[in-house]
Motif scaffolding. Structure first.
Motif, PDB file in Angstrom:
ATOM      1  N   ASP A  57       0.828  -1.203   0.000  1.00  0.00           N
ATOM      2  CA  ASP A  57       0.000   0.000   0.000  1.00  0.00           C
ATOM      3  C   ASP A  57       0.865   1.256   0.000  1.00  0.00           C
ATOM      4  OD1 ASP A  57      -2.398  -1.384   0.049  1.00  0.00           O
ATOM      5  OD2 ASP A  57      -2.448  -1.498   2.236  1.00  0.00           O
ATOM      6  N   TRP A  58       0.333   2.301  -0.613  1.00  0.00           N
ATOM      7  CA  TRP A  58       1.089   3.550  -0.753  1.00  0.00           C
ATOM      8  C   TRP A  58       1.531   4.102   0.587  1.00  0.00           C
ATOM      9  CZ3 TRP A  58      -0.346   8.058   1.644  1.00  0.00           C
ATOM     10  CH2 TRP A  58      -1.663   8.118   2.129  1.00  0.00           C
ATOM     11  N   TRP A  59       0.700   3.951   1.632  1.00  0.00           N
ATOM     12  CA  TRP A  59       1.000   4.578   2.910  1.00  0.00           C
ATOM     13  C   TRP A  59       2.193   3.930   3.608  1.00  0.00           C
ATOM     14  CZ3 TRP A  59       0.513   1.200   6.927  1.00  0.00           C
ATOM     15  CH2 TRP A  59      -0.358   0.112   6.769  1.00  0.00           C
ATOM     16  N   ILE A  60       2.505   2.685   3.256  1.00  0.00           N
ATOM     17  CA  ILE A  60       3.693   2.051   3.836  1.00  0.00           C
ATOM     18  C   ILE A  60       4.947   2.764   3.352  1.00  0.00           C
ATOM     19  CG2 ILE A  60       5.045  -0.077   3.935  1.00  0.00           C
ATOM     20  CD1 ILE A  60       2.437  -1.619   3.764  1.00  0.00           C
ATOM     21  N   TRP A  61       5.008   3.049   2.052  1.00  0.00           N
ATOM     22  CA  TRP A  61       6.154   3.779   1.512  1.00  0.00           C
ATOM     23  C   TRP A  61       6.184   5.209   2.035  1.00  0.00           C
ATOM     24  CZ3 TRP A  61       9.286   0.360  -0.222  1.00  0.00           C
ATOM     25  CH2 TRP A  61       8.804  -0.782  -0.846  1.00  0.00           C
ATOM     26  N   ALA A  62       4.999   5.805   2.195  1.00  0.00           N
ATOM     27  CA  ALA A  62       4.935   7.158   2.743  1.00  0.00           C
ATOM     28  C   ALA A  62       5.442   7.186   4.178  1.00  0.00           C
ATOM     29  CB  ALA A  62       3.498   7.683   2.673  1.00  0.00           C
ATOM     30  N   LEU A  63       5.105   6.162   4.965  1.00  0.00           N
ATOM     31  CA  LEU A  63       5.591   6.089   6.342  1.00  0.00           C
ATOM     32  C   LEU A  63       7.107   5.921   6.385  1.00  0.00           C
ATOM     33  CD1 LEU A  63       2.949   3.908   8.240  1.00  0.00           C
ATOM     34  CD2 LEU A  63       3.524   6.310   8.657  1.00  0.00           C
ATOM     35  N   LEU A  64       7.644   5.176   5.445  1.00  0.00           N
ATOM     36  CA  LEU A  64       9.100   5.019   5.384  1.00  0.00           C
ATOM     37  C   LEU A  64       9.762   6.367   5.111  1.00  0.00           C
ATOM     38  CD1 LEU A  64      11.589   3.191   5.386  1.00  0.00           C
ATOM     39  CD2 LEU A  64      11.198   2.775   2.945  1.00  0.00           C
ATOM     40  N   ALA A  65       9.215   7.121   4.155  1.00  0.00           N
ATOM     41  CA  ALA A  65       9.749   8.453   3.864  1.00  0.00           C
ATOM     42  C   ALA A  65       9.587   9.368   5.073  1.00  0.00           C
ATOM     43  CB  ALA A  65       9.030   9.047   2.654  1.00  0.00           C
ATOM     44  N   TRP A  66       8.443   9.252   5.763  1.00  0.00           N
ATOM     45  CA  TRP A  66       8.201  10.065   6.965  1.00  0.00           C
ATOM     46  C   TRP A  66       9.269   9.790   8.030  1.00  0.00           C
ATOM     47  CZ3 TRP A  66       7.119   7.839  11.760  1.00  0.00           C
ATOM     48  CH2 TRP A  66       6.770   8.725  12.774  1.00  0.00           C
ATOM     49  N   ALA A  67       9.615   8.525   8.228  1.00  0.00           N
ATOM     50  CA  ALA A  67      10.620   8.173   9.227  1.00  0.00           C
ATOM     51  C   ALA A  67      11.984   8.755   8.863  1.00  0.00           C
ATOM     52  CB  ALA A  67      10.713   6.652   9.371  1.00  0.00           C
ATOM     53  N   VAL A  68      12.345   8.676   7.584  1.00  0.00           N
ATOM     54  CA  VAL A  68      13.626   9.214   7.139  1.00  0.00           C
ATOM     55  C   VAL A  68      13.669  10.724   7.326  1.00  0.00           C
ATOM     56  CG1 VAL A  68      15.109   9.581   5.128  1.00  0.00           C
ATOM     57  CG2 VAL A  68      14.047   7.340   5.496  1.00  0.00           C
ATOM     58  N   VAL A  69      12.622  11.407   6.907  1.00  0.00           N
ATOM     59  CA  VAL A  69      12.582  12.865   7.016  1.00  0.00           C
ATOM     60  C   VAL A  69      12.566  13.292   8.482  1.00  0.00           C
ATOM     61  CG1 VAL A  69      11.144  14.908   6.583  1.00  0.00           C
ATOM     62  CG2 VAL A  69      11.499  13.218   4.773  1.00  0.00           C
ATOM     63  N   GLY A  70      11.789  12.597   9.312  1.00  0.00           N
ATOM     64  CA  GLY A  70      11.737  12.938  10.729  1.00  0.00           C
ATOM     65  C   GLY A  70      13.087  12.792  11.403  1.00  0.00           C
ATOM     66  N   LEU A  71      13.799  11.714  11.100  1.00  0.00           N
ATOM     67  CA  LEU A  71      15.118  11.490  11.698  1.00  0.00           C
ATOM     68  C   LEU A  71      16.116  12.536  11.234  1.00  0.00           C
ATOM     69  CD1 LEU A  71      17.088   9.775  13.343  1.00  0.00           C
ATOM     70  CD2 LEU A  71      17.447   8.354  11.307  1.00  0.00           C
ATOM     71  N   LEU A  72      16.167  12.789   9.924  1.00  0.00           N
ATOM     72  CA  LEU A  72      17.102  13.787   9.405  1.00  0.00           C
ATOM     73  C   LEU A  72      16.773  15.179   9.909  1.00  0.00           C
ATOM     74  CD1 LEU A  72      17.510  12.568   5.704  1.00  0.00           C
ATOM     75  CD2 LEU A  72      19.019  12.149   7.646  1.00  0.00           C
ATOM     76  N   GLY A  73      15.486  15.454  10.112  1.00  0.00           N
ATOM     77  CA  GLY A  73      15.089  16.764  10.626  1.00  0.00           C
ATOM     78  C   GLY A  73      15.586  17.002  12.031  1.00  0.00           C
ATOM     79  N   VAL A  74      15.459  16.010  12.898  1.00  0.00           N
ATOM     80  CA  VAL A  74      15.935  16.139  14.268  1.00  0.00           C
ATOM     81  C   VAL A  74      17.454  16.298  14.308  1.00  0.00           C
ATOM     82  CG1 VAL A  74      16.229  14.894  16.443  1.00  0.00           C
ATOM     83  CG2 VAL A  74      14.000  14.925  15.319  1.00  0.00           C
ATOM     84  N   LEU A  75      18.142  15.631  13.374  1.00  0.00           N
ATOM     85  CA  LEU A  75      19.600  15.703  13.329  1.00  0.00           C
ATOM     86  C   LEU A  75      20.104  16.942  12.593  1.00  0.00           C
ATOM     87  CD1 LEU A  75      20.418  11.952  12.557  1.00  0.00           C
ATOM     88  CD2 LEU A  75      20.553  13.126  14.760  1.00  0.00           C
ATOM     89  N   GLN A  76      19.160  17.769  12.097  1.00  0.00           N
ATOM     90  CA  GLN A  76      19.506  18.969  11.345  1.00  0.00           C
ATOM     91  C   GLN A  76      20.354  18.612  10.119  1.00  0.00           C
ATOM     92  OE1 GLN A  76      18.181  21.729  11.563  1.00  0.00           O
ATOM     93  NE2 GLN A  76      19.453  23.232  10.534  1.00  0.00           N
ATOM     94  N   VAL A  77      19.914  17.620   9.377  1.00  0.00           N
ATOM     95  CA  VAL A  77      20.598  17.228   8.148  1.00  0.00           C
ATOM     96  C   VAL A  77      19.872  17.862   6.974  1.00  0.00           C
ATOM     97  CG1 VAL A  77      21.214  15.314   6.632  1.00  0.00           C
ATOM     98  CG2 VAL A  77      21.420  15.059   9.110  1.00  0.00           C
TER      99      VAL A  77
END
Length: 500
Positions: free
Chosen positions: A135-155
């Protein structure tokens, strides 16, 4: 005014960025392949209107006029990267809080909409190439996790990476235009997409919403004022170049898609292909490898736009928290990274809630999540740009000694205010064309009202601060000051700094 975290992708040493390089940075921020590969096919699919190419040209001219006053006032604003700073200095601090709240809704909506787009893109690509169906939302959640992690790390992606991606995207888009014009549907190049008569028909609201959203990012030039070779000229010139280049690119590509599919078939083909449309045209006329390359680049472009949007919203939360307009906790940064951690976490949480909401409701990631939230963001952006143009007039009114011409301080911002107001009114009146048949009626009024309601709530917050917390109120927008020329070392204008 708080000192915001460093702007992503730009070296911070002053006097090193010239007009051309700044224009490239700004154009890269707009992520043209995201618009051409994502927004334009969805625009055709939901609106059925083939006049998108002319719409892009119209908006290019309008935004160019807006940029005149925007750049002129930017020389006097302590924080030229924040629209609410313009409005504070031109219309008052209470209005600035309203603008800031509208901006939070608009830019959150635009960023979160991209999760629907990337979920659909990755899902289709992996399904076609690797035969993994999820399902599309599984891939969207994967992207969300990557963006959330990089955001906290200020990447952030460096400026070199962004400009490199931009060049690759432009190569793909150039190939799209060349192959479409060389292989027109029916054997004839049809100019219907550039005909103004084809724009004011059914679906105009959808076209205006998605076209406006596609330009978000081209207004970011003043953010880098302290880093350019000649702040008085470089920012304005780079802004004009970025707006013109991006707008012409969008118009040519939107037209090329109608030529490749045939204007009478574009809406039907786009509804079936979705964001695969550009890759399909390239693969059919340029080979399968070119189509795959376009899909991969579209995915990376959307991911880069997600990260940039996330970090931008996090900094907006940070600035309002630092000013105590929102809870002070939002104004805290990470000890090691200097990242606006609280703002980043809030944005990540909002994105997760909206993403899961659309998934649980079984809504389509493209015609619902991407289109609806892009429309909300477009309304908010138009409100902000209109208020900014009014603020420019208000700021220069009564100032007897300025270096700006009458065109810069009065005529251009007045024309921009009028033009942007017309676009906003038409979009609000025709917003329903952005929604698929069967969509609940109340959403036709609720969705475009969200940024307006946020602005009113912010205005009330600003009025309350003026009475209850005058010290906090006085700091909103940072006050006004005269521009201070940046000292120029000999030969500085000729140097271009490589990204550190």
């Amino acid at each position: 005014m708080p000192t915001e975290p460093p702007v992503p992708g730009i070296p911070l040493r002053p006097g090193r960025i010239g007009t051309g390089r700044l224009a490239l940075f700004v154009a890269a921020t707009a992520a043209p392949l995201t618009a051409v590969g994502g927004a334009i096919p969805i625009m055709y699919a939901v609106s059925g209107n083939v006049g998108a190419a002319f719409c892009f040209l119209m908006l290019t001219i309008l935004l160019g006029v807006f940029a005149v006053g925007y750049a002129a006032m930017g020389r006097y604003v302590p924080n030229p990267g924040s629209v609410h700073s313009y409005i504070a200095n031109g219309l008052g601090r209470a209005g600035a809080v309203g603008a800031a709240f509208a901006a939070l809704v608009a830019y959150n909506a635009l960023q979160i909409s991209l999760y629907g787009l990337i979920g659909a893109i990755v899902g289709e690509f992996v399904g076609d190439e690797i035969s993994i169906e999820l399902d599309w939302w599984i891939w969207a959640l994967l992207a969300w996790a990557v963006v959330g992690l990089l955001g906290v790390l200020q990447v952030d992606l460096s400026g070199t990476v962004l400009v490199g991606l931009l060049f690759l995207e432009l190569l793909v888009l150039t190939a799209l235009v060349a192959l479409a014009l060389d292989n027109p549907a029916g054997g004839r190049v049809d100019a219907a997409g550039l005909d103004p008569a084809n724009l004011p028909v059914a679906g105009l609201g959808a076209v205006l919403a998605l076209a406006t959203a596609a330009f978000v990012g081209v207004e970011s030039g003043p953010v880098h004022r302290t880093q350019v070779t000649d702040p008085g000229r470089t920012v304005a010139r780079a802004g004009y170049l970025a707006i013109a280049g991006t707008g012409v690119c969008y118009a040519l590509c939107a037209w090329a898609l109608t030529v490749a599919t045939g204007p009478e078939n574009t809406a039907t083909v786009a509804a079936v292909a979705g964001p695969q449309l550009v890759a399909d045209v390239l693969a059919r006329h340029g080979g399968a490898a070119l189509g795959v390359a376009a899909q991969v680049l579209l995915g990376t472009a959307v991911l880069a736009a997600l990260l940039a949007g996330h970090n931008s919203v996090a900094r907006q939360f940070y600035a309002l928290g630092f000013e105590r307009v929102l809870p002070a906790a939002l104004g805290r940064v990470g000890v090691r990274t200097g990242a606006p951690v609280a703002g980043s976490l809030v944005q990540t949480g909002l994105a997760l809630a909206v993403l899961l909401g659309f998934a649980a409701a079984g809504r389509d990631p493209l015609t619902d999540m991407f289109a609806w939230l892009s429309g909300v963001g477009a309304v908010g952006v138009l409100v902000l740009l209109t208020l900014t143009s009014v603020a420019v007039v208000g700021f220069f009114n009564g100032r007897t000694v300025t270096a700006e011409s009458r065109w810069q301080r009065l005529i251009a911002p007045t024309l921009a205010t009028m033009g942007l107001s017309v676009v906003l009114v038409v979009l609000l009146a025709d917003f329903g064309t952005l929604l698929a048949p069967g969509t609940p009626t109340y959403l036709r009024a609720l969705l475009p009202a969200l940024p307006v309601l946020a602005a009113l709530l912010g205005l009330l917050r600003g009025v309350a601060l003026r009475s209850l917390r005058p010290g906090v109120y006085a700091r909103i927008g940072g006050g006004t000051r005269e521009p201070v020329p940046t000292p120029q070392p000999a030969g500085a204008a000729d140097r271009v700094e490589a990204q550190a």
